[in-house]
Design a protein around this motif. Structure first.
Motif, short mmCIF file in Angstrom:
data_model
loop_
_atom_site.label_atom_id
_atom_site.label_comp_id
_atom_site.label_asym_id
_atom_site.label_seq_id
_atom_site.Cartn_x
_atom_site.Cartn_y
_atom_site.Cartn_z
N ALA A 319 0.52 -1.23 0.02
CA ALA A 319 0.17 -0.07 -0.20
C ALA A 319 1.09 1.08 -0.14
O ALA A 319 0.37 2.40 -0.09
N TYR A 320 2.10 1.27 0.49
CA TYR A 320 2.96 2.42 0.92
C TYR A 320 2.85 3.06 -0.94
O TYR A 320 3.82 4.19 -0.61
N HIS A 321 3.12 2.34 -2.05
CA HIS A 321 2.98 2.34 -3.24
C HIS A 321 1.96 3.29 -3.85
O HIS A 321 2.46 4.53 -4.91
N ALA A 322 0.80 3.20 -3.15
CA ALA A 322 -0.42 3.64 -3.51
C ALA A 322 -1.14 4.01 -2.75
O ALA A 322 -2.09 3.71 -2.56
N PRO A 323 -0.99 4.44 -1.93
CA PRO A 323 -1.84 4.96 -0.99
C PRO A 323 -3.10 5.01 -0.64
O PRO A 323 -3.86 4.62 0.21
N GLY A 324 -3.74 5.84 -1.63
CA GLY A 324 -5.02 6.01 -2.25
C GLY A 324 -5.93 4.44 -2.80
O GLY A 324 -7.20 5.16 -3.06
N ASP A 325 -5.31 4.45 -3.15
CA ASP A 325 -6.16 2.77 -3.84
C ASP A 325 -6.72 1.89 -3.34
O ASP A 325 -6.92 1.06 -2.58
N PHE A 326 -8.35 2.23 -3.53
CA PHE A 326 -9.38 1.58 -3.18
C PHE A 326 -9.41 0.34 -3.98
O PHE A 326 -10.19 -0.73 -3.27
N TYR A 327 -9.56 0.37 -5.46
CA TYR A 327 -9.63 -1.17 -6.06
C TYR A 327 -9.70 -2.13 -6.01
O TYR A 327 -9.76 -2.98 -5.64
N THR A 328 -8.05 -2.04 -5.30
CA THR A 328 -7.11 -3.70 -5.14
C THR A 328 -7.63 -4.20 -3.90
O THR A 328 -7.61 -3.00 -3.18
N LYS A 329 -7.01 -5.48 -3.67
CA LYS A 329 -7.92 -6.01 -2.62
C LYS A 329 -6.68 -6.82 -2.29
O LYS A 329 -6.67 -8.30 -2.33
N ARG A 330 -5.66 -6.85 -1.91
CA ARG A 330 -4.17 -6.90 -1.95
C ARG A 330 -4.35 -8.30 -0.53
O ARG A 330 -5.46 -7.86 0.16
N THR A 331 -3.32 -8.62 -0.30
CA THR A 331 -3.28 -9.35 0.88
C THR A 331 -3.36 -8.29 2.43
O THR A 331 -2.70 -7.76 2.21
N VAL A 332 -4.15 -8.72 2.91
CA VAL A 332 -4.96 -7.33 4.45
C VAL A 332 -3.33 -7.49 5.27
O VAL A 332 -3.12 -9.17 5.94
N ASP A 333 -3.05 -6.38 6.08
CA ASP A 333 -2.04 -6.52 6.47
C ASP A 333 -1.85 -4.85 7.23
O ASP A 333 -1.78 -4.08 7.19
#
Length: 408
Positions: A319-333
């Motif tokens: 997420a640090y590469h794209a803090p406002g990314d809503f659409y992507t759902k990668r592994t929760v951390d």
């Protein structure tokens, strides 16, 4: 009496730097819609648009509060006063006209109590308004736009809790997507007509804000292509005749760092989704240093006249590469999100900024429940214990606020 307005922030344009990331990236506040910092004015970094525009007014991956309960309103320990930091959250409200006033009041009390539990002293109510396309000259309310009287009632309840209130109309982008558009690159065919329509739209909300003694009215948000237009002088002058509080403007982070934000307002906020190319295990110190590098492009040292109007990040890997990314759902951390919140709070305090509002809580949600990560935005923070702990630590810090310093 006309209040002192923000001086023009003159700075040489910075060199635009491309970022290579794992998700689509754009220079604007939206991840292909706005947020994190790529070079295409519209990726998916914002994270806010999809839930706003496709939601039905119900839950966004969380449990809605039961309509039967009517909680009493808790009160903040220390009400906000000028010079103190604004510790708050953005409450995004897509109204449903079928919802009764009793339901609206119940939800407002629920959110007031949640915010008080976080030790917040402020809340910003963001809500959508609509336009047909990038060239349209007509601004309109839709079914999801709260009526001014319903907004006034919500403000009244927040004031019962002792919360500082901000009102923030936000252009919905659903109708712009077919043109790969976002609110920051609209091009009205007739600016005279657009501004006349916009002023007609905001007038009843300014009156509602005045009637309930709100502290701030954000006259525009992320309207990059219209910044500096002379029509704003009339819009702001007329707003100040109706509203005795602070008239502000919230700039997109890319425009803020690139050059002067020329708006005739008394306060400037930033919707801040600065991308930082670091790994998921980055320390809070590293994240804070990344934010400071972005801010230093505009001005070094204290920024007491600047509020972080939006800050947030997905609780997920990468997420640090794209803090406002809503659409992507990668592994929760969850730790990724919590560390970001801690770092942002540290920067706000070190730079003597006016405060921070976390993006976001949805009005129809129950903030006390855990997000359903199968459907919820990773940007949701309510119900994530590590992030809530970071927020409470921020909001109970010994930071006294920007005081009466002047902007650099």
């Amino acid at each position: 009496m006309k209040r002192a307005r923000l001086p023009m922030l003159a700075v040489l344009p910075v060199t635009v730097i491309a970022f290579v990331v794992a998700v689509p990236f754009v220079f604007g506040n939206h991840p292909l819609q706005w947020s994190s910092g790529s070079l295409v004015p519209h990726l998916v970094l914002d994270g806010r648009e999809q839930p706003r525009t496709t939601g039905s007014g119900g839950s966004h991956g969380k449990t809605s509060a039961a309509p039967s309960s009517t909680p009493e309103v808790a009160r903040v320990d220390k009400a906000w006063k000028p010079g103190m930091p604004q510790w708050g959250a953005q409450l995004y409200w897509e109204d449903n006209p079928r919802h009764s006033l009793a339901y609206v009041e119940k939800q407002a009390r629920l959110h007031a109590n949640y915010l008080v539990g976080l030790h917040a002293n402020s809340v910003s109510v963001s809500f959508p308004f609509f336009t047909r396309n990038r060239a349209s000259t007509k601004i309109s309310r839709g079914d999801k736009t709260p009526a001014p009287d319903r907004l006034a009632r919500v403000l009244e309840i927040f004031h019962e809790a002792g919360l500082r209130t901000t009102i923030r109309p936000l252009m919905d982008e659903h109708s712009l997507k077919a043109e790969d558009g976002w609110r920051g690159n609209i091009k009205p065919a007739d600016r005279d007509a657009w501004f006349a329509s916009y002023e007609k739209f905001v007038t009843p909300y300014l009156k509602a804000a005045e009637s309930e003694k709100a502290t701030t009215f954000v006259i525009g948000t992320e309207l990059n292509s219209l910044e500096g237009d002379p029509h704003w002088e009339t819009v702001v002058d007329d707003a100040e005749k109706l509203f005795s509080g602070e008239v502000a403007y919230d700039a997109n982070w890319d425009n803020y760092v690139q050059g002067p934000v020329v708006m005739p307002v008394s306060h400037l906020g930033i919707d801040a989704y600065f991308p930082i190319k670091v790994g998921d295990d980055a320390s809070v110190d590293t994240l804070a240093a990344g934010w400071n590098r972005w801010l230093d492009r505009k001005a070094a040292g204290p920024l007491p006249k600047i509020t972080v109007a939006e800050a947030g990040i997905g609780a997920m890997k990468g997420a640090y590469h794209a803090p406002g990314d809503f659409y992507t759902k990668r592994t929760v951390d969850p730790q990724v999100q919590a560390n970001w919140y801690t770092a942002v709070c540290r920067v706000v305090q070190e730079r003597k900024m006016s405060g921070v509002y976390w993006w976001s809580i949805y009005f129809d949600d129950d903030p006390n429940t855990k997000p359903d990560d199968k459907v919820a935005s990773r940007l949701d923070f309510a119900g994530r214990p590590l992030t809530e702990k970071a927020i409470r630590a921020c909001f109970t810090s010994d930071y006294a606020g920007p005081g009466t310093q002047t902007t650099s």
